[in-house]
Design an enzyme around this catalytic site. Structure first.
Site, PDB file in Angstrom:
ATOM      1  N   ASN A  70      77.659 -29.591 -57.481  1.00  0.00           N
ATOM      2  CA  ASN A  70      79.067 -29.352 -57.188  1.00  0.00           C
ATOM      3  C   ASN A  70      79.321 -29.844 -55.765  1.00  0.00           C
ATOM      4  OD1 ASN A  70      81.608 -28.357 -56.693  1.00  0.00           O
ATOM      5  ND2 ASN A  70      81.015 -26.192 -56.742  1.00  0.00           N
ATOM      6  N   LYS A  85      82.020 -30.071 -54.216  1.00  0.00           N
ATOM      7  CA  LYS A  85      83.158 -29.374 -53.592  1.00  0.00           C
ATOM      8  C   LYS A  85      84.072 -30.392 -52.899  1.00  0.00           C
ATOM      9  CE  LYS A  85      80.257 -25.337 -53.178  1.00  0.00           C
ATOM     10  NZ  LYS A  85      80.038 -24.035 -52.601  1.00  0.00           N
ATOM     11  N   HIS A 114      84.880 -21.118 -60.760  1.00  0.00           N
ATOM     12  CA  HIS A 114      84.019 -21.032 -59.575  1.00  0.00           C
ATOM     13  C   HIS A 114      84.550 -19.930 -58.659  1.00  0.00           C
ATOM     14  CE1 HIS A 114      81.998 -22.009 -55.850  1.00  0.00           C
ATOM     15  NE2 HIS A 114      81.118 -22.670 -56.578  1.00  0.00           N
ATOM     16  N   GLU A 117      84.902 -19.732 -55.585  1.00  0.00           N
ATOM     17  CA  GLU A 117      85.844 -20.182 -54.536  1.00  0.00           C
ATOM     18  C   GLU A 117      87.248 -20.321 -55.110  1.00  0.00           C
ATOM     19  OE1 GLU A 117      83.580 -23.551 -53.210  1.00  0.00           O
ATOM     20  OE2 GLU A 117      82.088 -22.200 -52.344  1.00  0.00           O
ATOM     21  N   GLU A 123      76.472 -17.196 -60.431  1.00  0.00           N
ATOM     22  CA  GLU A 123      76.457 -17.486 -58.996  1.00  0.00           C
ATOM     23  C   GLU A 123      76.866 -16.242 -58.213  1.00  0.00           C
ATOM     24  OE1 GLU A 123      76.960 -21.961 -58.309  1.00  0.00           O
ATOM     25  OE2 GLU A 123      78.944 -21.117 -58.419  1.00  0.00           O
ATOM     26  N   GLY A 156      76.364 -20.753 -50.343  1.00  0.00           N
ATOM     27  CA  GLY A 156      76.551 -21.372 -49.030  1.00  0.00           C
ATOM     28  C   GLY A 156      76.112 -20.490 -47.873  1.00  0.00           C
ATOM     29  N   SER A 181      72.694 -21.175 -52.918  1.00  0.00           N
ATOM     30  CA  SER A 181      71.656 -21.591 -51.975  1.00  0.00           C
ATOM     31  C   SER A 181      70.357 -22.008 -52.661  1.00  0.00           C
ATOM     32  CB  SER A 181      71.418 -20.498 -50.926  1.00  0.00           C
ATOM     33  OG  SER A 181      72.608 -20.264 -50.193  1.00  0.00           O
TER      34      SER A 181
HETATM   35  C1  PEP Z   1      78.165 -23.400 -55.489  1.00  0.00           C
HETATM   36  O1  PEP Z   1      79.133 -23.187 -54.785  1.00  0.00           O
HETATM   37  O2  PEP Z   1      78.302 -23.681 -56.688  1.00  0.00           O
HETATM   38  C2  PEP Z   1      76.843 -23.304 -54.860  1.00  0.00           C
HETATM   39  C3  PEP Z   1      75.842 -22.962 -55.592  1.00  0.00           C
HETATM   40  O3  PEP Z   1      76.780 -23.559 -53.507  1.00  0.00           O
HETATM   41  P1  PEP Z   1      75.472 -23.553 -52.574  1.00  0.00           P
HETATM   42  O4  PEP Z   1      74.353 -24.198 -53.355  1.00  0.00           O
HETATM   43  O5  PEP Z   1      75.850 -24.354 -51.375  1.00  0.00           O
HETATM   44  O6  PEP Z   1      75.185 -22.133 -52.255  1.00  0.00           O
END
Ligand code: PEP
Length: 250
Positions: A9, A11, A96, A98, A168, A174, A213
């Protein structure tokens, strides 16, 4: 046998030329990773077209990061599922955290987006996950259960057969904090049970990805868990080397 998936992703990162470079670097290194791994990249809308071209001839699929609730019409700024499909996308990330957090996405809007995705032949990567307060209050099971019941339970069996789930935990996205492999397995197994309560044996075939992460140093341990079928990768998907190394975690 469930699909093994590593989805990136991107973003709101990369300019078109950078996205094309990134995609080409993933193609260049793809041969070093087991062909059993299904790679997906999800660039910003603005360069989906160019990334699709850069990936031509490879087995790397492209997804969008969202789609509109409506098919077409006077919805300024929105991007319809049929537009995304026309560009060559096979997947779309929906729900997601976000988008839930910053753009007020609810189960009601997500039901509409899911319908648009399926009507246009896209496979949704439906995201679920709890925030830190919910985890600390021990509410994480109830949170993901509700996110699944309110949206996934409305799918037909045929639609469900074409769904990817991404668990997630918001506190791990992040932040550099990762769920332990045991925490991931515990909730993935629970998600599969919630899916089985509605869809029976078909739940065994549904790929459930971990996101938060995930990086080359922790992917193998997490992917080794029985109910973890891959990852949805944010930050580490922006470096081809790391993204591919995560694929080697299988
Ligand atoms: C995400 O936002 O889908 C995600 C997993 O981000 P990150 O790997 O940066 O934590």
């Amino acid at each position: 046998m469930r699909k093994k998936i590593v989805a990136g992703n991107w973003k709101m990162n990369t300019l078109p030329a950078e996205g094309v470079e990134l995609a080409k670097s993933v193609v260049a290194g793809r041969g070093e990773v087991c062909s059993c791994v299904n790679f997906i990249v999800c660039p910003p809308f603005t360069h989906i077209s160019e990334v699709v071209k850069a990936l031509e001839g490879s087995d790397i699929a492209v997804g969008a990061q969202d789609c509109a609730t409506e098919a077409k019409g006077a919805y300024t700024g929105e991007v319809a599922a049929q537009m995304i499909a026309a560009l060559g996308c096979k997947y779309v990330i929906l729900g997601h955290s976000e988008r839930r957090q910053y753009y007020g996405e609810t189960s009601e809007t997500l039901n509409k987006k899911m319908a648009q995705a399926y009507a246009n032949g896209l496979t949704p990567i439906y995201c679920v996950g709890e925030n830190l307060d919910e985890r600390e209050a021990g509410e994480h099971f109830n949170v993901v259960k509700a996110q699944i019941e309110e949206v996934v339970y409305n799918l037909t069996e045929e639609q469900f057969a074409n769904l990817v789930i991404a668990y997630e935990p918001v506190w791990a996205i992040g932040t550099g904090k990762t769920a332990t492999a045991e925490q991931a397995q515990e909730i993935h197994a629970y998600i599969r049970k919630v899916l089985a309560d509605k869809f029976g044996a078909a739940a065994e075939e549904c790929a459930i990805l971990y996101g938060g992460s995930c990086k080359p140093s922790n992917a193998a341990e997490i992917f080794a868990k029985e109910d973890v079928d891959g990852g949805l990768i944010g930050g580490a998907a922006l470096k081809a080397e790391d993204f591919l190394a995560i694929g080697k975690g299988f």
